[in-house]
Scaffold this active site. Sequence first.
Site, PDB file in Angstrom:
ATOM      1  CG  LEU A 160     -22.351  48.782  -0.063  1.00 36.70           C
ATOM      2  CD1 LEU A 160     -21.235  49.034   0.930  1.00 36.70           C
ATOM      3  CD2 LEU A 160     -22.237  49.765  -1.208  1.00 36.70           C
ATOM      4  CG  LEU A 184     -15.072  50.780  -0.162  1.00 36.45           C
ATOM      5  CD1 LEU A 184     -14.569  51.262   1.195  1.00 36.45           C
ATOM      6  CD2 LEU A 184     -15.533  51.954  -1.009  1.00 36.45           C
ATOM      7  CG  ASP A 185     -17.746  48.634   1.882  1.00 34.03           C
ATOM      8  OD1 ASP A 185     -17.354  48.716   3.061  1.00 34.03           O
ATOM      9  OD2 ASP A 185     -18.293  49.588   1.289  1.00 34.03           O
ATOM     10  CD  GLU A 186     -16.145  43.685  -2.761  1.00 34.75           C
ATOM     11  OE1 GLU A 186     -16.278  42.455  -2.632  1.00 34.75           O
ATOM     12  OE2 GLU A 186     -17.023  44.424  -3.228  1.00 34.75           O
TER      13      GLU A 186
END
Length: 291
Positions: A203, A234-236
Amino acid sequence: MTTSPDQNNQFVLTVSCETGPGIVSGITSYLSERGGNIIELAQFDDKVSSQFFMRSVFSLLPDSLHTFEDLRSGFVDLAEKFSLKWAMHDAHIPTKVLIMVSRFDHCLVDLLYRHRKGELNIEITAVVSNHLDLRPIAEREGIRFVYLPVTKDTKPEKEADLLNIVNETGTDLVVLARYMQVLSDNLCEKLHARAINIHHSFLPGFKGAKPYHQAFDRGVKLIGATAHYVTADLDEGPIIEQSVQPVNHAYYPEELVALGRDTETIALARAVKLHAEHRVFLSGNKTIIFK
């Protein structure tokens, strides 16, 4: 997790504040004057943010006239003097962890194994899932399993149920061990710095379904996984731990998937251990970690 007598007399002090003079000497003097024996001391002065971070492990000498509670309550005055953000923990008390899963079992099984072997100083308060597939694994370990099926319509209600469980059990940390649901912004805010997620490191390069198959098609040379704190982005969130493995053209998608599982379990277990040992400090959208 079993501990030795020495470990039962170990305490962790974590401190962060604006950089300034006299902080280290003030803290070490405070501890030593009250019978504190410093075992470990790690510090970092961030020149970019002008923030200071410190982690100290100490014990109380046998002839000390002070208890741990005395030191913790008395530290308030020093903290106010230097405007410290701080916490003082009894190192042998396990961190209470709630694990969230969906259908993939590798991260859950790995955490349960490491917990059983005493590698992680944690107490697992519950396993929560939006599916029933992994219920036998949790119950075989004698761990409470909670089924919270989530739909678009029931999401607010189920997230409220989850928060009730967190509060009821006194959970310190929520671990998303391949929990395949996006948490709402509201829940992310309530679990700020108290929730860890794991994802493959492709990602944002390989989004959507079958990321390892996408990676195979692109001929990647490294695969990996990232454990990070959960945020509304999200996913950061701030990264705690990453694990990578070299690969080449001879690895087919199924082999990449298998290797990916290994990197995910390693990164997540390390992140949980670092958090449970109070080694992680948040600094904006990144972390300062004393290993």
